[in-house]
Write an enzyme that holds these catalytic residues in place. Structure first.
Site, short mmCIF file in Angstrom:
data_model
loop_
_atom_site.label_atom_id
_atom_site.label_comp_id
_atom_site.label_asym_id
_atom_site.label_seq_id
_atom_site.Cartn_x
_atom_site.Cartn_y
_atom_site.Cartn_z
CE LYS A 52 -0.64 0.17 5.03
NZ LYS A 52 0.07 1.40 5.29
CB THR A 53 3.98 2.30 1.77
OG1 THR A 53 3.43 1.96 3.04
CG2 THR A 53 4.78 3.57 1.90
CG ASP A 236 -0.94 4.65 5.04
OD1 ASP A 236 -1.63 3.67 4.71
OD2 ASP A 236 0.25 4.55 5.41
CD GLU A 237 -2.10 1.82 8.54
OE1 GLU A 237 -3.16 1.16 8.57
OE2 GLU A 237 -0.98 1.29 8.50
CD GLN A 267 -3.18 -4.81 8.56
OE1 GLN A 267 -2.17 -4.62 9.25
NE2 GLN A 267 -3.17 -4.75 7.25
NE ARG A 616 1.78 -7.23 11.26
CZ ARG A 616 1.45 -6.51 10.21
NH1 ARG A 616 2.25 -5.56 9.77
NH2 ARG A 616 0.33 -6.74 9.55
#
Length: 683
Positions: A52-53, A236-237, A267, A616
């Protein structure tokens, strides 16, 4: 919650992969689709490890280089300063020189600060206002609360005030909505707290969102100006936004809806601090032409790990369905280890880390131990020390929280803003100037009667004449010092101002007198030098007060460099990170899911926490729990977490259920342990 909403009520078109964009060959079709679509509101559902980044940074470059949007009219909002720095660095590699000039990449709070610095008059602030930190806020609310209030009640009242602000409510609106005695008490404190902030020409962190929102929603001219200033918005997020942050986004984006929101409802783990996952549904309602792109290819996790993550999260309700897939390696089975107690669990984890590091010649920073609560780190730290494994606990005292650093920042705030009473009270007697509590109380009464700040009152002959001679003399000296430093702040670089401040107040000598232990004393004096280096690195020029406000925005951990150490952290802290080897401890039915969350009906959020923990891991994952746990002197018997039953059994290896494999594993660990001992003895 999103899970309670009928998915059919918010059907939105799914954007399919377009033709490739020149220069974006390495993006997959869905990533290219997200980058290319700029003609309306877009939601990018980005699963864990789906890049996504990269999509956000490539889209910024696409807007500037191919859509000819001026960089100064593009704003990308992140949730941490670390993420903002990384994003700026990535964009810098794609867009160079003057083309990137004026680009905004920052947190919500930093954007709010920038807004208020420009629009301070519209927000009823004076230039040079102060930003209070959490300690200042807590101290002020404690003063306004009833005397002798219990810490848990004080915390509850402070949380209610913060929640009202995060919902964008004024004190009057909070009072109107109050339904209980405690909520009415919190609304009353909120009203008095805001009056005091106004008198001090100060704002707190929540105001950095609430005040810009109030200006934009109530002032059409300001709203139009900022919608022209920011022609395209990237977030973002997005799943972590609260109500006020979402309304701020709407006010900035306007009816055009020129924005890209990137998020993952799987998330969403911050409801406890105000995040509202229902904002995904709100986005669909408010923007009927919303397009949706799903990023489902995971570039991080081994396939076994991804299957486990998908299996767990499939038990939650979803507004938008998605399923992650990967072309990575299959990976070893996920180990599930039952341990006798906390200490045994910690010893198993420490031994496994030491073994894997030796076997794979892996640096320590590729290992992470994740847990539900900070208290779980104690046994782990002891075991890791005994195993000679270097470790770093995320969430220790952050640099900006150290007393000596906060003292210097308070001086800078006061130099920048003589009306900052909270800063005045922190440093007026630091180092000691024989200004006692009785003098300060009297000064406060006289300042209040004159509608003046404490520092300005301390510069009035009429006020000083009503105070004891020695105390009045000390106040004169203090006010003179602040005045002189304020004059120097106009011409000295911020780093040099910090160094001058340390010298003038004799702060290093103050530490030497207060701290007798040599190592601790030296460490605290080094912190003073490091603060000036921060200013030097952050900004060559500019007013120290502005830099102090920027420093106040730094979140915990943003400057926390663990080096080459195994990482110990909570599941909440681990979001956004990745490690080759991950150990998730305390996977029992009292800890994960947490018993309090189960009682409050928040099992879905606990499941999302586990999903975050699982994803993770890049290569190898271990889950463990203790059969018995000591709590308040009592031994509790634990059941394995209910979530373990949701994992695909074919991808798990339960310790103790395959004697042959367990024996081989124990032999391998023993050999590794003997080799490490031999190495240590040789050293």
């Amino acid at each position: 919650m999103v899970g309670d909403i009928d998915p059919n009520a918010f059907r939105v078109p799914i954007l399919h992969s377009p033709f490739p964009i020149p220069g974006f060959i390495m993006l997959n079709p869905q990533q290219r689709a997200a980058v290319e679509y700029c003609d309306g509101p877009l939601l990018v559902l980005a699963g864990a490890g789906s890049g996504k980044t990269r999509v956000i940074t490539e889209k910024i470059a696409h807007l500037i280089k191919r859509r000819n949007v001026a960089a100064a009219k593009v704003a990308a909002i992140t949730f941490t300063n670390k993420a903002a720095r990384e994003m700026r660095e990535r964009v810098g590699r794609l867009v160079s020189g003057s083309a990137a000039e004026g680009l905004t990449v920052c947190t919500f709070h930093a954007l709010g600060l920038k807004f208020l610095q420009i629009e301070h008059a519209r927000a009823d602030l004076r230039r040079g206002f102060s930003v209070l930190d959490a300690d200042d806020t807590q101290g002020m609310i404690k003063e306004l609360a009833p005397k002798g209030i219990k810490p848990d009640v004080l915390y509850a009242l402070q949380s209610l005030v913060s929640r009202a602000k995060n919902e964008g409510l004024t004190p009057e609106q909070a009072a109107a909505r109050a339904t209980s005695a405690r909520e009415r008490e919190a609304a009353d404190i909120y009203a008095r707290y805001q009056k005091r902030l106004a008198a001090f020409n100060a704002v707190d962190f929540d105001d950095l969102i609430r005040l810009p929102l109030a200006v934009l929603e109530n002032d059409a001219e300001a709203r139009g100006g900022w919608q022209e200033r920011i022609r395209y918005l990237l977030m973002d997020e997005y799943q972590d936004t609260n109500s006020a942050q979402y309304r701020l986004i709407k006010a900035l984006a306007g009816e055009r809806g020129a924005f890209t929101a990137v998020g993952d409802d799987d998330q969403s783990i911050y409801a406890w601090r105000g995040a509202n996952p229902e904002n995904l549904a709100e986005l669909s309602r408010d923007y009927p032409k919303l397009r949706v792109v799903k990023l489902e290819q995971n570039y991080r996790c081994a396939r076994r790990i991804l299957r486990a993550a998908n299996a767990v999260i499939a038990n939650n309700a979803h507004l938008f369905e998605k399923k992650l897939w990967s072309q990575e390696i299959e990976g070893p089975p996920i180990r599930v280890v039952e341990c006798r107690d906390d200490e045994h669990e910690a010893e198993c984890v420490a031994g496994a880390i030491a073994h894997l590091a030796e076997k794979h010649k892996t640096p320590w920073h590729e290992f992470a131990v994740l847990y539900r609560g900070n208290h779980q780190s104690r046994a782990l730290e002891k075991a890791l020390r005994l195993a000679r494994v270097p470790y770093h606990v995320t969430g220790g005292t952050a640099f900006l929280d150290r007393a000596e650093v906060k003292d210097l920042l308070a001086y800078l705030r006061l130099i920048n803003n003589p009306d900052d009473d909270a800063a005045f009270l922190r440093v007026v007697n630091l180092p000691r100037r024989d200004i006692g509590a009785a003098t300060l109380e009297k000064l406060g009464e006289l300042a209040g009667a004159r509608h003046s700040s404490l520092l300005r009152a301390a510069q009035s002959d009429a006020v000083l004449g009503q105070l004891a001679g020695r105390a009045a003399s000390s106040l004169v000296g203090f006010a003179s010092l602040v005045r002189e430093l304020a004059a120097k702040a106009e011409r000295l670089p911020a780093a040099e101002l910090v160094e001058e401040l340390i010298r003038r107040i004799g702060y290093a000598e103050h530490i030497a007198a207060q701290v007798k232990e040599p190592v601790l004393r030296e460490r605290r004096i080094e912190n003073l030098k490091e603060l000036s280096e921060w200013f030097r690195a952050m900004q060559k020029d500019g007013a120290a007060g502005d830099l102090a406000a920027q420093l106040a925005l730094l979140s915990h951990g943003d400057r926390d460099d663990p080096g080459n150490s195994a990482r110990l952290m909570t599941l909440h802290s681990a979001k956004g990170l990745e490690f080759r080897f991950v150990f998730l401890v305390g996977v029992d039915d009292n800890t994960l899911p947490h018993e309090g969350s189960v009682a409050e009906g928040r099992v879905e959020e606990e499941r999302r926490l586990l999903y975050v923990g699982i994803t993770r891991a890049k290569e190898q994952l271990s889950l463990s729990y203790a059969k018995r746990k000591k709590r308040f002197g009592e031994i509790l018997v634990n059941e394995p977490s209910r979530f373990l039953k949701e994992l695909p059994s074919a991808d798990l290896h339960w310790s103790g259920q395959d004697p042959e494999q367990d024996a081989a594993h124990k032999q391998e660990l023993a050999s590794s342990h003997i080799a490490r001992l031999a190495s240590l003895l040789a050293d």
